[in-house]
Scaffold this motif. Sequence first.
Motif, mmCIF file in Angstrom:
data_model
loop_
_atom_site.group_PDB
_atom_site.id
_atom_site.type_symbol
_atom_site.label_atom_id
_atom_site.label_comp_id
_atom_site.label_asym_id
_atom_site.label_seq_id
_atom_site.Cartn_x
_atom_site.Cartn_y
_atom_site.Cartn_z
ATOM 1 N N LYS A 103 5.386 62.377 -11.157
ATOM 2 C CA LYS A 103 6.576 61.799 -10.523
ATOM 3 C C LYS A 103 6.367 61.746 -9.018
ATOM 4 N N LYS B 97 10.650 59.994 -3.564
ATOM 5 C CA LYS B 97 11.414 58.787 -3.255
ATOM 6 C C LYS B 97 11.098 58.300 -1.839
ATOM 7 N N LYS C 146 6.301 54.563 1.404
ATOM 8 C CA LYS C 146 5.980 53.183 1.792
ATOM 9 C C LYS C 146 4.558 53.090 2.339
ATOM 10 N N PRO D 50 6.804 49.189 -0.884
ATOM 11 C CA PRO D 50 6.989 50.522 -1.489
ATOM 12 C C PRO D 50 5.742 51.026 -2.214
ATOM 13 N N THR E 56 4.822 52.816 -5.396
ATOM 14 C CA THR E 56 5.471 53.082 -6.675
ATOM 15 C C THR E 56 4.446 53.595 -7.695
ATOM 16 N N ALA E 57 4.952 53.904 -8.862
ATOM 17 C CA ALA E 57 4.057 54.300 -9.949
ATOM 18 C C ALA E 57 3.048 53.188 -10.239
ATOM 19 N N LYS E 58 3.512 51.943 -10.161
ATOM 20 C CA LYS E 58 2.621 50.798 -10.405
ATOM 21 C C LYS E 58 1.515 50.719 -9.334
ATOM 22 N N SER E 59 1.825 51.136 -8.102
ATOM 23 C CA SER E 59 0.801 51.123 -7.042
ATOM 24 C C SER E 59 -0.367 52.024 -7.431
ATOM 25 N N VAL F 21 3.325 53.224 -17.000
ATOM 26 C CA VAL F 21 4.421 53.298 -16.034
ATOM 27 C C VAL F 21 5.720 53.572 -16.785
ATOM 28 N N ASP G 290 8.822 54.543 -15.009
ATOM 29 C CA ASP G 290 9.791 53.880 -14.127
ATOM 30 C C ASP G 290 9.151 53.764 -12.751
ATOM 31 N N ASP G 291 9.894 53.319 -11.761
ATOM 32 C CA ASP G 291 9.298 53.062 -10.440
ATOM 33 C C ASP G 291 8.605 54.282 -9.848
ATOM 34 N N LEU G 292 9.070 55.459 -10.217
ATOM 35 C CA LEU G 292 8.538 56.664 -9.587
ATOM 36 C C LEU G 292 7.758 57.552 -10.547
#
Length: 532
Positions: free
Chosen positions: A99, A102, A105, A111, A113-116, A155, A157-159
């Motif tokens: 995780k 928040k 950047k 941002p 994110t998890a996808k990054s 992934v 969620d975003d985080l």
Amino acid sequence: MKNKRIALVAPVAVLALTLAGCSAGGSNSEGSGSSDYVVKVDNVEPQSGLIPANVNEVGGGLVLDAITSNLVYCDENGEVKLEDAESIKTDDNQTYTIKLRKGLKFSDGSPITAKSYVDAWNWAAKASNANLSASFFEPIEGFDAQKDSELNLKVVDDLTFKVKLSQPEFAFQKSLVYSAFAPLPESFYKDPKAYGQKPVGSGPYVLTKWEHNKRIEVRPNKNYNGPRKAHNGGIDYVLYQQEDAAYNDLLSNNLDVIKSVPSSQLANFKSDLGDRAVMKPYAGTQALTIPSYLEHFGWDEEGQLRRKAISMAIDRQTIIDKIFKGTRKAAVDFTSPAVAGYDGKVPGNEVLKYNPEEAKKAWEKANAIKPWSGSFELAYNADSSHRDWVEAATNSIKEVLKIDAKGKPYAQFSEMRKDATEKKLTSAVRSGWQADYPWGGNFLRPIHSTGAGSNDAVYANPEFDALLKKSDGEVNEEAAIKALSKAQEILMRDLPTIQLWYAQVSAGYSENVKNVKFGWNSTPLLWAVEKK
């Protein structure tokens, strides 16, 4: 010497919430205040563009330390602490839930994110991208070194994202310190080559200028809010051609930090610098590598005998005493006393000891298989102070084996690494290893496993690879070290690298700065350096 033990890995099969107790973000305790002062440090021209998964040398690595963030980082003492991650959890050392904090950047405002992370890791591991550090992703299920594949990353969620390994791994969380695991912004995928020349930062700094062979400038990343927040106005990496020039600039306070005192100054640098001189052991080694594609040095009996002869013909202790003024320690294994996994009693390590008679016998046996021809050359980069010890080592070889032996200088480190990477070396080459994460396996897998990015000898031994995998799969540190030692027994026989000595930080800093510290792997903590 002391071994570093990493508290986050428990000696049991079930491990939960391993890192959540470490702090990240906001303030830190490494220093106080900040200023606009730009710290100047010596460096060498990076081998290639600054793409995290494709840099496996110290010139580029030092810059990446400043401009990339990771899920975790190592403090001065080698303790692994959270950086971008809020928590990393596992119940079985095989499936991890990660995780992120928040509000993370990149320097361009996009941002993190998890996808990054997931996209960056898949790109780094993809076979067709041929990244030098791709093998670091081998523990993750789905990795394939031979063809393009997707890692088992999901992934949530975003985080949040999940990672599944192909087997429980003892040291996986430690490995996340390495810059190859850094996140990448969406803009990277439009033109990776262009990104490598002007990367978007996620760490404490962002690269603002790169004058090749002269200077690299990084300045604070206003979007970074992690534990390594810059305490200065930036860093200028001054790219020297000679370490002596860097040392003279340090003495005149035109340079603030020097990472390695040239051998010509080792006898006097403590008196020159006083309490600004730095000496400490670190997780690094010096060796020489003889590529197996050179005539006489294949993986057959002749090649093994010649490697053994070369190793036993080098008088390490005399070189340490005369050249390094006692600031090194002769190697007895392939890891380092500064990390867990070190074993000073590996069977067969007598091959690393100076023994002229045994060296001659081995060389003569090799000559009986195939007569020696040519000269033995040892390549080194002349932009660091390697000439003296290389000449001493080749003189030792020449004297014992009665062959022509000499050094072969490259003007720049990047040129030498390019030939090594492309398997175009025409001689033996000096080599060294600065650990990426605090574990003995990091001294074996990236250098000696089949197909690894830093495997300059082009070594391939399934028995060794299997023992390394067994060590990785242990969840008990003692069992993991035992398997590492068995793997090292094979290396003592085959000598894909000929270990010379354990490294030591011999460094210093100017009268302009304070709070200068060198980490467990010798890397200066430049973000913490302040104007005096």
